[in-house]
Scaffold this motif. Structure first.
Motif, PDB file in Angstrom:
ATOM      1  N   MET A   1       0.848  -1.190   0.000  1.00 30.17           N
ATOM      2  CA  MET A   1       0.000   0.000   0.000  1.00 30.17           C
ATOM      3  C   MET A   1       0.887   1.244   0.000  1.00 30.17           C
ATOM      4  SD  MET A   1      -3.043   0.978   2.653  1.00 30.17           S
ATOM      5  CE  MET A   1      -4.383   2.024   2.086  1.00 30.17           C
ATOM      6  N   ALA A   2       0.743   2.078  -1.022  1.00 31.59           N
ATOM      7  CA  ALA A   2       1.536   3.304  -1.091  1.00 31.59           C
ATOM      8  C   ALA A   2       1.187   4.215   0.083  1.00 31.59           C
ATOM      9  CB  ALA A   2       1.289   4.011  -2.418  1.00 31.59           C
ATOM     10  N   GLN A   3       2.071   5.157   0.380  1.00 29.87           N
ATOM     11  CA  GLN A   3       1.872   6.043   1.520  1.00 29.87           C
ATOM     12  C   GLN A   3       1.486   7.449   1.050  1.00 29.87           C
ATOM     13  OE1 GLN A   3       4.694   5.672   4.800  1.00 29.87           O
ATOM     14  NE2 GLN A   3       5.737   4.031   3.683  1.00 29.87           N
ATOM     15  N   LEU A   4       0.437   7.993   1.655  1.00 27.66           N
ATOM     16  CA  LEU A   4      -0.076   9.307   1.293  1.00 27.66           C
ATOM     17  C   LEU A   4       0.720  10.378   2.025  1.00 27.66           C
ATOM     18  CD1 LEU A   4      -2.128  10.953  -0.280  1.00 27.66           C
ATOM     19  CD2 LEU A   4      -3.775  10.584   1.569  1.00 27.66           C
ATOM     20  N   ILE A   5       1.748  10.894   1.376  1.00 27.41           N
ATOM     21  CA  ILE A   5       2.664  11.845   1.990  1.00 27.41           C
ATOM     22  C   ILE A   5       2.053  13.240   2.079  1.00 27.41           C
ATOM     23  CG2 ILE A   5       4.928  12.935   1.776  1.00 27.41           C
ATOM     24  CD1 ILE A   5       5.011   9.979   2.478  1.00 27.41           C
ATOM     25  N   LYS A   6       1.362  13.650   1.012  1.00 24.33           N
ATOM     26  CA  LYS A   6       0.770  14.993   0.982  1.00 24.33           C
ATOM     27  C   LYS A   6      -0.534  14.956   0.214  1.00 24.33           C
ATOM     28  CE  LYS A   6       0.970  19.503   1.786  1.00 24.33           C
ATOM     29  NZ  LYS A   6       0.988  20.057   3.163  1.00 24.33           N
ATOM     30  N   LEU A   7      -1.601  15.469   0.834  1.00 26.33           N
ATOM     31  CA  LEU A   7      -2.916  15.558   0.212  1.00 26.33           C
ATOM     32  C   LEU A   7      -3.304  17.023   0.119  1.00 26.33           C
ATOM     33  CD1 LEU A   7      -5.551  14.250  -0.805  1.00 26.33           C
ATOM     34  CD2 LEU A   7      -6.303  14.102   1.582  1.00 26.33           C
ATOM     35  N   GLN A   8      -3.398  17.522  -1.098  1.00 23.20           N
ATOM     36  CA  GLN A   8      -3.720  18.924  -1.369  1.00 23.20           C
ATOM     37  C   GLN A   8      -2.878  19.853  -0.489  1.00 23.20           C
ATOM     38  OE1 GLN A   8      -6.996  21.341  -0.622  1.00 23.20           O
ATOM     39  NE2 GLN A   8      -7.950  21.055  -2.588  1.00 23.20           N
ATOM     40  N   ASP A   9      -3.529  20.740   0.300  1.00 22.95           N
ATOM     41  CA  ASP A   9      -2.743  21.637   1.166  1.00 22.95           C
ATOM     42  C   ASP A   9      -2.938  21.301   2.644  1.00 22.95           C
ATOM     43  OD1 ASP A   9      -5.372  22.465   1.409  1.00 22.95           O
ATOM     44  OD2 ASP A   9      -4.883  24.601   1.486  1.00 22.95           O
ATOM     45  N   TYR A  10      -3.285  20.040   2.938  1.00 23.62           N
ATOM     46  CA  TYR A  10      -3.520  19.634   4.312  1.00 23.62           C
ATOM     47  C   TYR A  10      -2.197  19.388   5.043  1.00 23.62           C
ATOM     48  CZ  TYR A  10      -8.200  18.719   2.447  1.00 23.62           C
ATOM     49  OH  TYR A  10      -9.419  18.826   1.835  1.00 23.62           O
ATOM     50  N   VAL A  11      -2.214  19.613   6.359  1.00 25.75           N
ATOM     51  CA  VAL A  11      -1.030  19.342   7.164  1.00 25.75           C
ATOM     52  C   VAL A  11      -0.818  17.827   7.233  1.00 25.75           C
ATOM     53  CG1 VAL A  11      -2.307  19.259   9.359  1.00 25.75           C
ATOM     54  CG2 VAL A  11       0.132  19.869   9.339  1.00 25.75           C
ATOM     55  N   SER A  12       0.435  17.385   7.185  1.00 27.44           N
ATOM     56  CA  SER A  12       0.754  15.968   7.101  1.00 27.44           C
ATOM     57  C   SER A  12       1.734  15.558   8.184  1.00 27.44           C
ATOM     58  CB  SER A  12       1.351  15.658   5.721  1.00 27.44           C
ATOM     59  OG  SER A  12       1.947  14.384   5.686  1.00 27.44           O
ATOM     60  N   ARG A  13       1.563  14.339   8.723  1.00 26.87           N
ATOM     61  CA  ARG A  13       2.523  13.815   9.688  1.00 26.87           C
ATOM     62  C   ARG A  13       3.931  13.775   9.095  1.00 26.87           C
ATOM     63  NH1 ARG A  13      -0.774  11.039  13.774  1.00 26.87           N
ATOM     64  NH2 ARG A  13      -2.706  12.237  13.552  1.00 26.87           N
ATOM     65  N   LEU A  95      -9.793 -10.858   3.890  1.00 23.30           N
ATOM     66  CA  LEU A  95      -9.198 -10.286   5.090  1.00 23.30           C
ATOM     67  C   LEU A  95      -8.281  -9.116   4.732  1.00 23.30           C
ATOM     68  CD1 LEU A  95      -8.769 -10.766   8.254  1.00 23.30           C
ATOM     69  CD2 LEU A  95      -6.657 -11.929   7.563  1.00 23.30           C
ATOM     70  N   LYS A  96      -7.456  -9.295   3.687  1.00 23.90           N
ATOM     71  CA  LYS A  96      -6.536  -8.245   3.251  1.00 23.90           C
ATOM     72  C   LYS A  96      -7.292  -7.017   2.757  1.00 23.90           C
ATOM     73  CE  LYS A  96      -2.652 -11.222   1.912  1.00 23.90           C
ATOM     74  NZ  LYS A  96      -1.847 -11.742   0.766  1.00 23.90           N
ATOM     75  N   ARG A  97      -8.358  -7.248   1.988  1.00 26.32           N
ATOM     76  CA  ARG A  97      -9.144  -6.120   1.468  1.00 26.32           C
ATOM     77  C   ARG A  97      -9.755  -5.315   2.609  1.00 26.32           C
ATOM     78  NH1 ARG A  97     -10.646  -9.960  -2.474  1.00 26.32           N
ATOM     79  NH2 ARG A  97     -12.600 -10.422  -1.359  1.00 26.32           N
ATOM     80  N   ASP A  98     -10.310  -6.037   3.594  1.00 24.69           N
ATOM     81  CA  ASP A  98     -10.897  -5.353   4.748  1.00 24.69           C
ATOM     82  C   ASP A  98      -9.844  -4.564   5.513  1.00 24.69           C
ATOM     83  OD1 ASP A  98     -13.386  -4.901   5.790  1.00 24.69           O
ATOM     84  OD2 ASP A  98     -13.759  -6.985   6.305  1.00 24.69           O
ATOM     85  N   PHE A  99      -8.682  -5.164   5.664  1.00 23.99           N
ATOM     86  CA  PHE A  99      -7.577  -4.525   6.380  1.00 23.99           C
ATOM     87  C   PHE A  99      -7.132  -3.251   5.672  1.00 23.99           C
ATOM     88  CE2 PHE A  99      -2.953  -4.232   7.256  1.00 23.99           C
ATOM     89  CZ  PHE A  99      -2.996  -4.081   8.629  1.00 23.99           C
ATOM     90  N   LEU A 100      -6.982  -3.313   4.351  1.00 21.55           N
ATOM     91  CA  LEU A 100      -6.538  -2.149   3.591  1.00 21.55           C
ATOM     92  C   LEU A 100      -7.590  -1.042   3.591  1.00 21.55           C
ATOM     93  CD1 LEU A 100      -4.746  -3.788   0.520  1.00 21.55           C
ATOM     94  CD2 LEU A 100      -3.724  -2.798   2.574  1.00 21.55           C
ATOM     95  N   ASP A 101      -8.863  -1.428   3.576  1.00 19.95           N
ATOM     96  CA  ASP A 101      -9.930  -0.420   3.647  1.00 19.95           C
ATOM     97  C   ASP A 101      -9.808   0.396   4.924  1.00 19.95           C
ATOM     98  OD1 ASP A 101     -11.110  -0.953   1.238  1.00 19.95           O
ATOM     99  OD2 ASP A 101     -12.576  -2.375   2.049  1.00 19.95           O
ATOM    100  N   ILE A 103      -6.998   0.746   6.798  1.00 16.92           N
ATOM    101  CA  ILE A 103      -5.764   1.532   6.794  1.00 16.92           C
ATOM    102  C   ILE A 103      -5.928   2.777   5.919  1.00 16.92           C
ATOM    103  CG2 ILE A 103      -3.373   1.533   5.985  1.00 16.92           C
ATOM    104  CD1 ILE A 103      -2.854  -0.969   7.217  1.00 16.92           C
ATOM    105  N   PHE A 104      -6.744   2.696   4.890  1.00 14.73           N
ATOM    106  CA  PHE A 104      -7.008   3.860   4.046  1.00 14.73           C
ATOM    107  C   PHE A 104      -7.508   5.029   4.893  1.00 14.73           C
ATOM    108  CE2 PHE A 104     -10.113   6.288   1.473  1.00 14.73           C
ATOM    109  CZ  PHE A 104      -9.239   6.840   0.546  1.00 14.73           C
ATOM    110  N   GLN A 105      -8.365   4.744   5.867  1.00 20.28           N
ATOM    111  CA  GLN A 105      -8.876   5.797   6.746  1.00 20.28           C
ATOM    112  C   GLN A 105      -7.746   6.403   7.588  1.00 20.28           C
ATOM    113  OE1 GLN A 105     -11.952   6.906   6.431  1.00 20.28           O
ATOM    114  NE2 GLN A 105     -12.291   5.345   4.857  1.00 20.28           N
ATOM    115  N   PHE A 106      -6.796   5.570   8.022  1.00 20.43           N
ATOM    116  CA  PHE A 106      -5.662   6.090   8.768  1.00 20.43           C
ATOM    117  C   PHE A 106      -4.752   6.931   7.880  1.00 20.43           C
ATOM    118  CE2 PHE A 106      -6.865   2.588  11.557  1.00 20.43           C
ATOM    119  CZ  PHE A 106      -6.876   3.246  12.769  1.00 20.43           C
TER     120      PHE A 106
END
Length: 304
Positions: A1-13, A95-101, A103-106
């Motif tokens: 699963m790729a990592q969402l580093i920056k989304l638009q102009d939102y503050v990012s961890r 199980l993997k699909r549910d898990f990734l769904d 993690i998408f929220q995180f």
């Protein structure tokens, strides 16, 4: 699963410490999945031994996924998900699909908040199929910038899709459509033709946006004295792209080449690289961020 580093102009961890969070995400994701898989196997085995269960056991089964992740003291860890499903996954793929769904929220949380700050997340991203595609279908070591806003010489430039991989920066222009009969024809430097179901219309040449993104990224890398390969990709999973030749360092991926390209992306085993993280940090340094203090931290500041 790729990592969402920056989304638009939102503050990012990741803006806090680009050398910490990518590795931490990979470790937490692996640890949590292994724990959940073991719990799932044990529950499946128990169900096979005792196929007839009491009402109390049914309630336990319904709450199997109520706590997906370990509760950590720090806010930058995967946290408890208060969400239950009606039944156990039938197989490991489910199980993997549910898990990734989940993690998408995180991913959305990490890309829109820190311990001290928060941005107002547009809920449209929760159902953005394009965003889910780039996050869920690519390796953990791919770092995604989704519609970032760059600050260059006091001017703002909106980007599209940028993936920082261990070997290159990929600037991606998404041309996709569900209709497999669509044909894109490169006409000239300013426009393309799009033909679908007998109808034809002109669209802006995707290379214009890609060249603009490449120019912004190259100026940032030059400023930081970083040498890194930049690729430009026009992507259409279902359509056909007709062209005589493609610009330098530009790849046209359509239905005839998509599976090969996608397989190569998915099967890359190159780990995170220091230079890759250095590039990702340089890009973050030149992005726009709009956020406010979390309410609890405003209270602390007022007390102080």
């Amino acid at each position: 699963m790729a990592q969402l580093i920056k989304l638009q102009d939102y503050v990012s961890r990741y803006e806090q410490d680009i050398f910490r969070y990518p590795g931490q995400f990979i470790r937490l994701k692996k640890e949590n999945y292994e724990g959940i898989k073991q719990q799932w196997l044990e529950q499946k085995e128990q169900d096979q031994i005792s196929p007839i269960v009491e009402e109390e056991e049914v309630d336990k089964k319904k709450g199997f996924f109520k706590k997906w992740f370990k509760k950590e003291e720090e806010d930058d860890q995967f946290e408890t998900v208060d969400h239950a499903i009606s039944q156990l996954p039938d197989d490991e793929n489910e199980l993997k699909r549910d898990f990734l769904d989940r993690i998408f929220q995180f991913q959305l949380k990490w890309a829109s908040s820190t311990l001290h700050e928060v941005s107002f997340l547009d809920r449209i991203y929760e159902t953005d199929d394009q965003l889910k595609y780039f996050l869920m279908r690519f390796p953990d070591t791919f770092l995604l910038y989704y519609q970032p806003i760059f600050k260059l010489n006091k001017a703002l430039l909106e980007g599209d899709i940028i993936m920082v991989t261990p070997t290159s920066i990929q600037c991606i222009y998404w041309l996709d459509t569900d209709d497999e009969s669509v044909v894109y024809e490169a006409v000239d430097q300013r426009k393309w033709k799009k033909r679908i179901n007998g109808e034809e219309k002109s669209i802006v040449n995707p290379n214009i946006a890609l060249k603009r993104m490449e120019g912004a990224i190259r100026s940032i890398l030059n400023y930081h004295e970083i040498d890194y390969t930049i690729e430009k990709i026009v992507l259409s999973q279902n359509g056909v792209i007709q062209y005589n030749h493609s610009p330098q360092q530009t790849h046209y991926i359509d239905q005839s080449t998509y599976e090969t390209w996608f397989h190569n992306q998915r099967t890359t085993s190159t780990p995170l690289k220091h230079q890759q993280l250095k590039v990702a940090g340089a890009l973050l340094e030149h992005t726009q961020t709009t956020s406010i203090n979390r309410p609890e931290w405003e209270d602390v500041e007022e007390d102080f």
